[in-house]
Design an enzyme around this catalytic site. Sequence first.
Site, PDB file in Angstrom:
ATOM      1  N   LEU A 271      10.733  40.722  22.869  1.00 20.18           N
ATOM      2  CA  LEU A 271      11.618  40.756  22.010  1.00 20.18           C
ATOM      3  C   LEU A 271      11.542  41.900  21.287  1.00 20.18           C
ATOM      4  CD1 LEU A 271      11.717  37.100  20.527  1.00 20.18           C
ATOM      5  CD2 LEU A 271      13.138  37.874  22.396  1.00 20.18           C
TER       6      LEU A 271
ATOM      7  N   ALA B 141      14.308  43.697  18.985  1.00 19.27           N
ATOM      8  CA  ALA B 141      15.585  43.965  18.268  1.00 19.27           C
ATOM      9  C   ALA B 141      15.136  44.387  16.778  1.00 19.27           C
ATOM     10  CB  ALA B 141      16.598  42.893  18.553  1.00 19.27           C
TER      11      ALA B 141
ATOM     12  N   ARG C   1       9.264  47.630   7.249  1.00 17.55           N
ATOM     13  CA  ARG C   1       8.083  47.750   6.411  1.00 17.55           C
ATOM     14  C   ARG C   1       7.565  49.249   7.131  1.00 17.55           C
ATOM     15  NH1 ARG C   1       4.039  44.070   6.115  1.00 17.55           N
ATOM     16  NH2 ARG C   1       4.847  42.699   7.216  1.00 17.55           N
TER      17      ARG C   1
ATOM     18  N   ASN D  70       1.055  30.357  15.162  1.00 15.33           N
ATOM     19  CA  ASN D  70       1.928  30.624  16.194  1.00 15.33           C
ATOM     20  C   ASN D  70       1.975  32.152  16.608  1.00 15.33           C
ATOM     21  OD1 ASN D  70       3.965  30.944  18.183  1.00 15.33           O
ATOM     22  ND2 ASN D  70       5.463  30.983  16.496  1.00 15.33           N
TER      23      ASN D  70
ATOM     24  N   ARG E 166      -2.151  70.653  30.526  1.00 11.38           N
ATOM     25  CA  ARG E 166      -0.639  70.089  30.075  1.00 11.38           C
ATOM     26  C   ARG E 166       0.051  69.557  31.409  1.00 11.38           C
ATOM     27  NH1 ARG E 166       2.406  74.986  27.732  1.00 11.38           N
ATOM     28  NH2 ARG E 166       4.254  73.395  27.643  1.00 11.38           N
TER      29      ARG E 166
ATOM     30  N   ALA F 299     -10.926  86.907  32.560  1.00  7.35           N
ATOM     31  CA  ALA F 299     -10.762  86.427  31.383  1.00  7.35           C
ATOM     32  C   ALA F 299      -9.401  87.123  30.828  1.00  7.35           C
ATOM     33  CB  ALA F 299     -11.872  86.788  30.452  1.00  7.35           C
TER      34      ALA F 299
ATOM     35  N   ASN G 222       5.572  83.378  32.806  1.00  5.34           N
ATOM     36  CA  ASN G 222       6.423  82.374  33.709  1.00  5.34           C
ATOM     37  C   ASN G 222       7.770  82.376  33.000  1.00  5.34           C
ATOM     38  OD1 ASN G 222       5.133  81.098  31.371  1.00  5.34           O
ATOM     39  ND2 ASN G 222       5.540  79.031  32.524  1.00  5.34           N
TER      40      ASN G 222
ATOM     41  N   SER H 271      -9.620  91.029  34.607  1.00  4.73           N
ATOM     42  CA  SER H 271      -9.319  90.311  33.346  1.00  4.73           C
ATOM     43  C   SER H 271      -8.130  91.107  32.750  1.00  4.73           C
ATOM     44  CB  SER H 271     -10.544  90.866  32.471  1.00  4.73           C
ATOM     45  OG  SER H 271     -11.956  90.184  32.941  1.00  4.73           O
TER      46      SER H 271
ATOM     47  N   SER I 232      -8.538  95.007  36.158  1.00  5.88           N
ATOM     48  CA  SER I 232      -8.313  94.795  34.742  1.00  5.88           C
ATOM     49  C   SER I 232      -7.212  95.319  34.009  1.00  5.88           C
ATOM     50  CB  SER I 232      -9.612  95.030  34.279  1.00  5.88           C
ATOM     51  OG  SER I 232     -10.473  94.180  34.928  1.00  5.88           O
TER      52      SER I 232
HETATM   53  C1  UD1 Z   1       7.568  34.880  14.222  1.00  2.00           C
HETATM   54  C2  UD1 Z   1       7.445  33.396  14.449  1.00  2.00           C
HETATM   55  C3  UD1 Z   1       6.412  32.824  13.457  1.00  2.00           C
HETATM   56  C4  UD1 Z   1       4.888  33.566  14.096  1.00  2.00           C
HETATM   57  C5  UD1 Z   1       4.980  34.962  13.977  1.00  2.00           C
HETATM   58  C6  UD1 Z   1       4.038  35.830  14.736  1.00  2.00           C
HETATM   59  C7  UD1 Z   1       9.958  32.873  14.655  1.00  2.00           C
HETATM   60  C8  UD1 Z   1      10.960  32.048  13.754  1.00  2.00           C
HETATM   61  N1  UD1 Z   1       8.554  32.772  13.815  1.00  2.00           N
HETATM   62  O1  UD1 Z   1       7.475  34.993  12.620  1.00  2.00           O
HETATM   63  O2  UD1 Z   1       6.254  31.535  13.910  1.00  2.00           O
HETATM   64  O3  UD1 Z   1       3.945  33.061  13.358  1.00  2.00           O
HETATM   65  O4  UD1 Z   1       6.380  35.617  14.779  1.00  2.00           O
HETATM   66  O5  UD1 Z   1       4.105  37.249  14.428  1.00  2.00           O
HETATM   67  O6  UD1 Z   1      10.005  33.022  15.678  1.00  2.00           O
HETATM   68  N2  UD1 Z   1      12.909  39.803  16.608  1.00  2.00           N
HETATM   69  C9  UD1 Z   1      14.279  40.170  17.318  1.00  2.00           C
HETATM   70  N3  UD1 Z   1      15.488  39.485  17.011  1.00  2.00           N
HETATM   71  C10 UD1 Z   1      15.772  38.880  15.867  1.00  2.00           C
HETATM   72  C11 UD1 Z   1      14.451  38.494  15.120  1.00  2.00           C
HETATM   73  C12 UD1 Z   1      13.244  39.055  15.532  1.00  2.00           C
HETATM   74  O7  UD1 Z   1      14.394  40.750  18.481  1.00  2.00           O
HETATM   75  O8  UD1 Z   1      16.798  38.387  15.399  1.00  2.00           O
HETATM   76  C13 UD1 Z   1      12.001  40.496  17.184  1.00  2.00           C
HETATM   77  C14 UD1 Z   1      11.393  41.203  16.464  1.00  2.00           C
HETATM   78  O9  UD1 Z   1      11.719  42.496  16.677  1.00  2.00           O
HETATM   79  C15 UD1 Z   1       9.864  40.987  16.594  1.00  2.00           C
HETATM   80  C16 UD1 Z   1       9.415  39.366  16.853  1.00  2.00           C
HETATM   81  O10 UD1 Z   1      11.104  39.213  17.266  1.00  2.00           O
HETATM   82  O11 UD1 Z   1       9.031  41.578  17.590  1.00  2.00           O
HETATM   83  C17 UD1 Z   1       9.311  38.529  15.802  1.00  2.00           C
HETATM   84  O12 UD1 Z   1      10.205  38.699  14.733  1.00  2.00           O
HETATM   85  P1  UD1 Z   1       9.750  38.763  13.154  1.00  2.00           P
HETATM   86  O13 UD1 Z   1      10.894  38.840  12.472  1.00  2.00           O
HETATM   87  O14 UD1 Z   1       8.515  39.781  12.775  1.00  2.00           O
HETATM   88  O15 UD1 Z   1       9.009  37.075  13.231  1.00  2.00           O
HETATM   89  P2  UD1 Z   1       8.175  36.584  12.084  1.00  2.00           P
HETATM   90  O16 UD1 Z   1       8.869  36.485  10.832  1.00  2.00           O
HETATM   91  O17 UD1 Z   1       7.121  37.515  11.805  1.00  2.00           O
END
Ligand code: UD1
Length: 452
Positions: free
Chosen positions: A14, A16, A21, A174, A320, A367, A373, A392, A410
Amino acid sequence: MADQENRDIAVVILAAGQGSRMLSDLPKVLHKVGAVPMVSHALAAARSLNPARTIVVAGHGAEAVTKAVAKLDAEAQIALQTEQLGTGHAVAQALPLLEGFDGRVIVLYGDTPFISEDTLAALAGHDADVIVLGFEAADPGRYGRLVTDAEGNLLRIVEFKDADDATRAIRLCNSGVMAADAALLRQFVGQLGNDNASGEYYLTDVPGLARDAGHRAAVVTCDEAETLGVNSRTELAKAETIFQTRRRAEALADGITLTAPDTVFFALDTRIGRDAIIGPNVVFGPGVTIESEAEVLAFCHLEGCHVSSGATVGPFARLRPGAELGGDVHVGNFVEIKNSVLDEGVKVGHLTYLGDAHVGERTNIGAGTVTCNYDGVMKHRTEIGRDAFIGSDTMLVAPVSIGDGALTGSGSVITQDVPAEALALGRARQVVKPGLAARLFQALREAKAKKG
Ligand code: UD1
Ligand code: CA
């Protein structure tokens, strides 16, 4: 030996969410930890399971995330979540890409970089129908709470916002990581509602629904350090510290000498062989491999390069992308090397730029040598043979080639190819005027005295 593909695992990441923040125009999962976008960590963890499918759910900054993921993992697919209606809704967007798959699905977050391979393997191999990764939180804060029975079975997950005081007192939280069989996920994600304090479709309602329908839900626990999620720049910095602390400890445990471990910075994919020595203040960008018994001295920056056994680099050198150093090569101070192959035993000791070049065995680069290039429009190659000696301050105006055993004087500006064993001089002939310096100084002193 190739790993046997495990057809029974799919991973959904996930990614999205907005990450508001972070106060950033860059999607959160593209902020870097260990020199690579955060989502790379989840992709690497996914790959450790050898999954049949990997799906990244993108939404905020989907275009940038899609591009980055394509570069990081050719196998990963993207599911679009145009509106962020919750973690359950996010998983629902991945379901079409899981069609025809009936193994176990593991849901990860793109902003949670430290879930270990062992923990994932425990989730993948667990015999319950739905398994949630939990942890005992030092400060449970606003995490979802795991409600379990006396045997430790998972009854349901309650989000902080929806929890009463008694539920909020639970410390088992969780992590967000969940494993469930694909069929179960299809069934219960489809049943999710959004009648809750956030008005979101919670993935966390799935275990309760599954249990009510007679399925078995369980908890696997891990250390809280694994579950650190990044929501702010402060947490990003903390994640970087945790990552570096681990990698330093791993390097030491692998038989690598770090003179001042706290000052060495690793990338996610840095590979270093045993008995290599890494001095203080060395920074590894992505894509570096160092063979055993190579030495990187203080204050070097390396990225996308390979250093063979017995080679020494630095102090104060920059390698690099595309820099390949053969065995026993010596690269000294204030040397920059880009997209160049240095064969065994080459020495390039001081103040030099080598770009788009090949240098043959045992050649010495003096050196102040520069491969010129770039002509302002195109890049050109410099080819230097073996056992050559570049004097050098030689400017090698590419495209140009220097034959085996050739020598440049050189201060030469070399614009034409130099055949093997030839001496090339490309500089003004020296003139000597006897006594002229003394007469010049005398005249200047007199002029100064007149002025007062
Ligand atoms: C979620 C859990 C919570 C858990 C916590 C741990 C749910 C409802 N809650 O809360 O139980 O303790 O994570 O960090 O699942 N995301 C999407 N699409 C959305 C919403 C979220 O892709 O519509 C992704 C976010 O980018 C993120 C992750 O899901 O990576 C968690 O979403 P976030 O909104 O941070 O969940 P929490 O409120 O922290
Ligand atoms: Ca979060």
